[in-house]
Design an enzyme around this catalytic site. Structure first.
Site, short mmCIF file in Angstrom:
data_model
loop_
_atom_site.label_atom_id
_atom_site.label_comp_id
_atom_site.label_asym_id
_atom_site.label_seq_id
_atom_site.Cartn_x
_atom_site.Cartn_y
_atom_site.Cartn_z
NE ARG A 217 -8.17 -8.36 0.29
CZ ARG A 217 -7.88 -7.24 -0.59
NH1 ARG A 217 -6.94 -6.14 -0.36
NH2 ARG A 217 -8.66 -7.11 -1.80
CE LYS B 209 -4.37 -1.56 1.59
NZ LYS B 209 -5.63 -1.44 2.13
#
Length: 299
Positions: free
Chosen positions: A268, A234
């Site tokens: 995840r 991210k």
């Protein structure tokens, strides 16, 4: 403080999710990301075609993923809207093919009740909702079908732009939101042992917000439900270590290990093989498992 030798108190830590059983007091579940979208921030449409999406799921399970998360609509506001039927057409064929080939957990990344119902009917075990069960009817679908849910914090939800998100105390506000949405889920008839939570790193949050959530993740884990973190590649990792997309694997692994120590139990991720190795080592150091291979230390 949670993590290490003082893990969080988890509601129903031993859970059967789909066809697999997890002991979240001593085990980390690894969820592989497979996006059937043309615009996902990391894979940029590499798994948009049906055969590529199915192959990516198979490869993830082969590399050690316990779980595959299949999505047909990205969170980002920088995308064209798609209808319910198109989202169903993206995710259901993948779910059906993967379900026929593996006992791994399958989740559908959606906030729409019609998509969730179609996905569960095709074989999905979990509804992974980045909108926190705010779409009318979604909680009812979960309750009726018996699917597990991941309740995630975001301010605007998928496809909705939020300019300059601000918080007085991001961790306290995210925790408060998650507690309220869990209460809503329970009232809707979703069983406690079907609920997981996700603080939503980078979802309507800047780098400082996501770092603070990671630093104080034990406050999220203390809510009591298995905590999922979706940190993989991210922007907050890229901005922190000054790495472009595609060069954030090491930063992701470091952030995931810190999150485990602070109470995360589901990761995840995009890079399954590297995550499996780092997680198995972390579990061994914590005393949750022994070495897989016999010792060759002759000293």
């Amino acid at each position: 403080m949670s993590g290490g030798n003082n893990p969080p108190e988890i509601i129903s830590p031993v859970r059967r999710i789909g066809r697999r059983e997890f002991d979240f007091e001593r085990q980390i579940a690894i969820m592989a990301i497979v996006n059937r979208t043309p615009n996902s921030f990391h894979d940029q449409g590499r798994t948009y075609e049906l055969d590529r999406a199915v192959a990516a799921c198979a490869r993830a399970v082969e590399e050690g993923a316990d779980w595959v998360d299949i999505g047909g609509f990205a969170f980002s506001a920088a995308q064209a809207a798609i209808g319910v039927e198109e989202e169903i057409e993206r995710v259901v064929p993948v779910i059906a093919e993967v379900r026929a080939a593996t006992d791994a957990v399958i989740s559908v990344d959606t906030h729409r009740p019609e998509v969730a119902r179609a996905a569960v009917e095709a074989g999905a075990d979990v509804i992974n909702d980045t909108n926190g069960l705010r779409e009318p009817g979604l909680a009812e679908v979960a309750a009726e079908t018996g699917a597990s849910v991941v309740v995630t914090h975001s301010l605007g939800g998928p496809g909705r732009r939020v300019f300059r998100p601000s918080y007085d105390d991001v961790v306290a506000e995210v925790a408060g939101f998650l507690r309220e949405r869990v209460a809503f889920a329970l009232k809707a008839g979703i069983a406690p042992d079907r609920i997981m939570i996700d603080p939503g790193h980078d979802l309507n949050k800047n780098t400082f917000h996501s770092l603070e959530l990671t630093r104080r993740l034990e406050e999220i884990a203390a809510i009591g439900y298995p905590t999922l973190v979706a940190l993989s590649n991210k922007d907050f990792i890229g901005e922190t270590i000054d790495r472009p997309q595609g060069e954030r694997k090491e930063g992701t692994i470091a952030a995931n290990v810190v999150s485990i120590l602070k109470g995360a139990r589901i990761l995840r991720v995009h890079d399954v093989a590297a995550t499996v190795a780092s997680v198995r080592m972390t579990e061994a150091v914590l005393g949750w498992r022994g070495p897989v291979a016999p010792s060759h230390n002759l000293a």
